[in-house]
Design an enzyme around this catalytic site. Structure first.
Site, PDB file in Angstrom:
ATOM      1  CB  CYS A  55      16.898  19.848 -22.711  1.00  0.00           C
ATOM      2  SG  CYS A  55      16.992  19.759 -20.907  1.00  0.00           S
ATOM      3  CG  HIS A  75      21.329  19.847 -19.433  1.00  0.00           C
ATOM      4  ND1 HIS A  75      21.911  20.786 -18.804  1.00  0.00           N
ATOM      5  CD2 HIS A  75      20.055  19.977 -18.667  1.00  0.00           C
ATOM      6  CE1 HIS A  75      21.276  21.481 -18.054  1.00  0.00           C
ATOM      7  NE2 HIS A  75      20.168  21.022 -17.759  1.00  0.00           N
ATOM      8  CG  HIS A 133      20.770  19.113 -13.684  1.00  0.00           C
ATOM      9  ND1 HIS A 133      19.397  19.043 -13.159  1.00  0.00           N
ATOM     10  CD2 HIS A 133      20.673  19.659 -14.701  1.00  0.00           C
ATOM     11  CE1 HIS A 133      18.545  19.607 -13.901  1.00  0.00           C
ATOM     12  NE2 HIS A 133      19.472  20.214 -15.054  1.00  0.00           N
ATOM     13  CD  GLU A 153      48.172  14.852 -20.069  1.00  0.00           C
ATOM     14  OE1 GLU A 153      48.992  15.735 -20.115  1.00  0.00           O
ATOM     15  OE2 GLU A 153      47.966  14.063 -20.966  1.00  0.00           O
ATOM     16  CG  HIS A 163      20.702  24.779 -14.519  1.00  0.00           C
ATOM     17  ND1 HIS A 163      19.569  25.152 -14.960  1.00  0.00           N
ATOM     18  CD2 HIS A 163      20.636  23.459 -14.889  1.00  0.00           C
ATOM     19  CE1 HIS A 163      19.081  24.483 -15.919  1.00  0.00           C
ATOM     20  NE2 HIS A 163      19.550  23.378 -15.738  1.00  0.00           N
TER      21      HIS A 163
HETATM   22 ZN    ZN Z   1      18.643  21.441 -16.367  1.00  0.00          ZN
END
Ligand code: ZN
Length: 213
Positions: free
Chosen positions: A76, A94, A96, A117, A167
């Protein structure tokens, strides 16, 4: 930042694991503290991370401190770096989350909601506004997403998130607190939108006017 950034990454990864956001070694969070960026190695169980397992990078993305036994930096890294350099983020995560994945099961290249809201928890967005999150296509390898993620950040300056089809999602904020809060609000909105679609309600459509009595 009062708390040690390494300890904070470890604490937040454990918390996100309980939410199902970083299971199976996927996902994670990276923080900036001063001129250092902290992030996890590749392929490690995020709920078992220790402060000494983390890499420290400079703001140009060069590794300045590497853990003793880590094979390599998180895949990442180039994606996280875009949020720090292009958007001045203090933290980027990140996830998942299944909610994020399900929210991308649409032919559209954008996720949209209005009149919800929890949109108020997203920077610059009110209840009556339209929330728009770009969706980029997934690739075989995480690092190959970097160019498309960067392009989506440039094309959608109002969005603090980018969804990746089938993903997950990248979310950032000026501080770790804002990144976490926004990630929680986005995840809630992804789940709500998926359930609204199941009910035949378009989450991007304005609610119908109340019938006259
Ligand atoms: Zn990922």
């Amino acid at each position: 930042m009062k708390q040690d950034p390494r300890a904070l990454v470890v604490e937040l990864c454990r918390h996100f694991y309980t939410l199902g956001w970083v299971s199976g070694t996927g996902g994670g969070i990276s923080l900036r503290a001063g001129d250092r960026i902290y992030m996890a190695p590749s392929g490690v169980q995020k709920e078992r991370l220790q402060p000494e397992d983390l890499y420290a990078l400079d703001l140009a993305g060069r590794v300045v401190e590497a853990p003793a036994n880590a094979p390599r930096l998180s895949a990442c890294a180039p994606l996280f770096l875009h949020a720090f350099t292009k958007r001045g983020a203090g933290a980027v995560l990140h996830s998942h989350s299944v909610n994020a994945l399900l929210a991308t099961l649409t032919p559209a290249s954008e996720f949209r909601t209005t009149h919800l809201e929890m949109q108020k928890g997203i920077r610059g967005t009110g209840y009556h506004d339209e929330l728009v999150v770009p969706i980029i296509e997934n690739t075989a390898h995480e690092h190959e997403l970097a160019d498309d993620l960067g392009a989506a950040m440039d094309a959608y300056p109002a969005s603090d998130a980018v969804l990746v089809r089938r993903h997950g999602v990248y979310v950032w904020g000026a501080t770790w607190e804002q990144a976490k809060t926004q990630a929680e609000c986005y995840d809630y909105l992804f789940e709500a939108a998926v359930k609204m679609r199941q009910l035949g309600v378009d989450p991007a459509a304005k609610p119908m006017a109340k019938a006259a009595e």
